[in-house]
Design a protein around this motif. Structure first.
Motif, PDB file in Angstrom:
ATOM      1  N   LYS A 169      -6.132   9.222  -3.101  1.00 29.58           N
ATOM      2  CA  LYS A 169      -6.981  10.013  -4.001  1.00 29.58           C
ATOM      3  C   LYS A 169      -7.376  11.331  -3.361  1.00 29.58           C
ATOM      4  N   LEU A 170      -7.609  11.308  -2.058  1.00 27.30           N
ATOM      5  CA  LEU A 170      -8.042  12.516  -1.358  1.00 27.30           C
ATOM      6  C   LEU A 170      -6.912  13.542  -1.225  1.00 27.30           C
ATOM      7  N   VAL A 171      -5.662  13.050  -1.094  1.00 29.90           N
ATOM      8  CA  VAL A 171      -4.534  13.976  -0.901  1.00 29.90           C
ATOM      9  C   VAL A 171      -3.684  14.119  -2.159  1.00 29.90           C
ATOM     10  N   ASN A 172      -4.159  13.531  -3.270  1.00 27.25           N
ATOM     11  CA  ASN A 172      -3.461  13.618  -4.560  1.00 27.25           C
ATOM     12  C   ASN A 172      -2.104  12.924  -4.530  1.00 27.25           C
ATOM     13  N   TYR A 173      -2.053  11.780  -3.861  1.00 26.82           N
ATOM     14  CA  TYR A 173      -0.879  10.910  -3.851  1.00 26.82           C
ATOM     15  C   TYR A 173      -1.324   9.545  -4.364  1.00 26.82           C
ATOM     16  N   SER A 174      -0.412   8.784  -4.946  1.00 23.55           N
ATOM     17  CA  SER A 174      -0.742   7.416  -5.344  1.00 23.55           C
ATOM     18  C   SER A 174      -0.754   6.537  -4.096  1.00 23.55           C
ATOM     19  N   SER A 175      -1.380   5.375  -4.207  1.00 22.07           N
ATOM     20  CA  SER A 175      -1.411   4.454  -3.066  1.00 22.07           C
ATOM     21  C   SER A 175      -0.005   3.999  -2.700  1.00 22.07           C
ATOM     22  N   SER A 176       0.858   3.838  -3.708  1.00 20.09           N
ATOM     23  CA  SER A 176       2.236   3.422  -3.432  1.00 20.09           C
ATOM     24  C   SER A 176       2.991   4.514  -2.684  1.00 20.09           C
ATOM     25  N   GLN A 177       2.700   5.779  -2.979  1.00 19.29           N
ATOM     26  CA  GLN A 177       3.345   6.881  -2.258  1.00 19.29           C
ATOM     27  C   GLN A 177       2.876   6.939  -0.819  1.00 19.29           C
ATOM     28  N   VAL A 178       1.590   6.746  -0.592  1.00 16.61           N
ATOM     29  CA  VAL A 178       1.066   6.713   0.779  1.00 16.61           C
ATOM     30  C   VAL A 178       1.717   5.580   1.552  1.00 16.61           C
TER      31      VAL A 178
END
Length: 266
Positions: free
Chosen positions: A30-39
């Motif tokens: 959420k902080l870097v504008n990525y989904s959890s699956s992308q992280v």
């Protein structure tokens, strides 16, 4: 001698830094504008570590640019020694003209296409392939940065019909050509399959023009590339460029042909 970090080490440090801040993958996402699956995919190696991702993580975690520096070291050392001077030329060029009769040029390759190409032959380890993929994708920033060169790529239609990776990778690659080719500083032109033999088929080459007006060329062979700047060599490559550009379709017709070829990879 300073140890060059590997991608495995960088991913491990990204995960450790996130956990040290008490952040879940979803919270960091959420902080870097990525989904959890992308992280998760970045941390496990299912997705390449991209410059924009590490820049956002550096900013959010206030690391002082640590991860961006690590990625730049990996990118720099992934490139063969003989190629590094040309990378600098690419970054400084005001115009780039690229002809390749066999494959999609590196500045236009997708992640999947690049990985499939670099994996062929088994000459590199998985870690080496991934580092090269990162380096190749990072190079593409020259087309989207503040000082964008005018980039013209002339390809042979056969290059779009020759399978690299699986069929999904080819669909993605051709769709990417259409997307990038719509940018105002980029032209993607095709030499139709029905065109007769021409002198450009002797091999790929690139011509770069710098702000100073100087022109340089780059040639590839089976072992390594060569940068040339001699007036006679540049004049010869210039004439060959005129030949291949003369054989190529205009941009709109090329785009329509790419759209046709995409349907063959469904």
């Amino acid at each position: 001698m300073t140890q060059v970090p590997t991608l495995t080490f960088l991913r491990d440090q990204l995960r450790r830094a996130r956990q040290a801040r008490g952040l879940s993958q979803e919270e960091l996402g959420k902080l870097v504008n990525y989904s959890s699956s992308q992280v998760s995919a970045v941390e496990t190696g299912e997705r390449p570590v991209r410059p924009d991702y590490v820049a956002r993580v550096d900013a959010v975690l206030k690391t002082g640019g640590l991860f961006a520096t690590m990625l730049e070291l990996i990118r720099f050392h992934a490139a063969p020694d003989w190629f590094r001077p040309w990378e600098e030329i690419e970054r400084e060029a005001t115009s780039l003209r690229w002809y390749d009769p066999t494959v999609i040029p590196g500045l236009l390759q997708t992640e999947g296409y690049a990985r499939a190409m670099l994996s062929m032959g088994g000459a590199m380890t998985i870690e080496e392939v991934e580092a090269r993929v990162v380096a190749r994708l990072a190079r593409q920033a020259v087309l989207t940065g503040d000082q964008r060169p005018q980039f013209v790529a002339v390809l042979e239609e056969q290059a779009l019909r020759r399978q690299v990776g699986d069929r999904a990778a080819m669909r993605e690659q051709l769709a990417h050509l259409l997307e990038v080719g719509a940018e105002p500083n980029v032209q993607v032109r095709l030499v139709p399959a029905g065109s007769p033999w021409h002198i450009g088929l002797g091999g790929p080459f690139i011509l770069a023009r710098l702000a100073s007006g100087a022109e340089l060329g780059h040639l590839d062979n089976q072992l390594r590339g060569q940068t040339v700047d001699g007036p006679n060599d540049i004049a010869t490559l210039g004439r060959r460029w005129e030949t291949v550009a003369g054989e190529a379709l205009p941009c709109r017709q090329s785009a329509r042909l790419i759209e046709e070829v995409v349907t063959t990879w469904t």
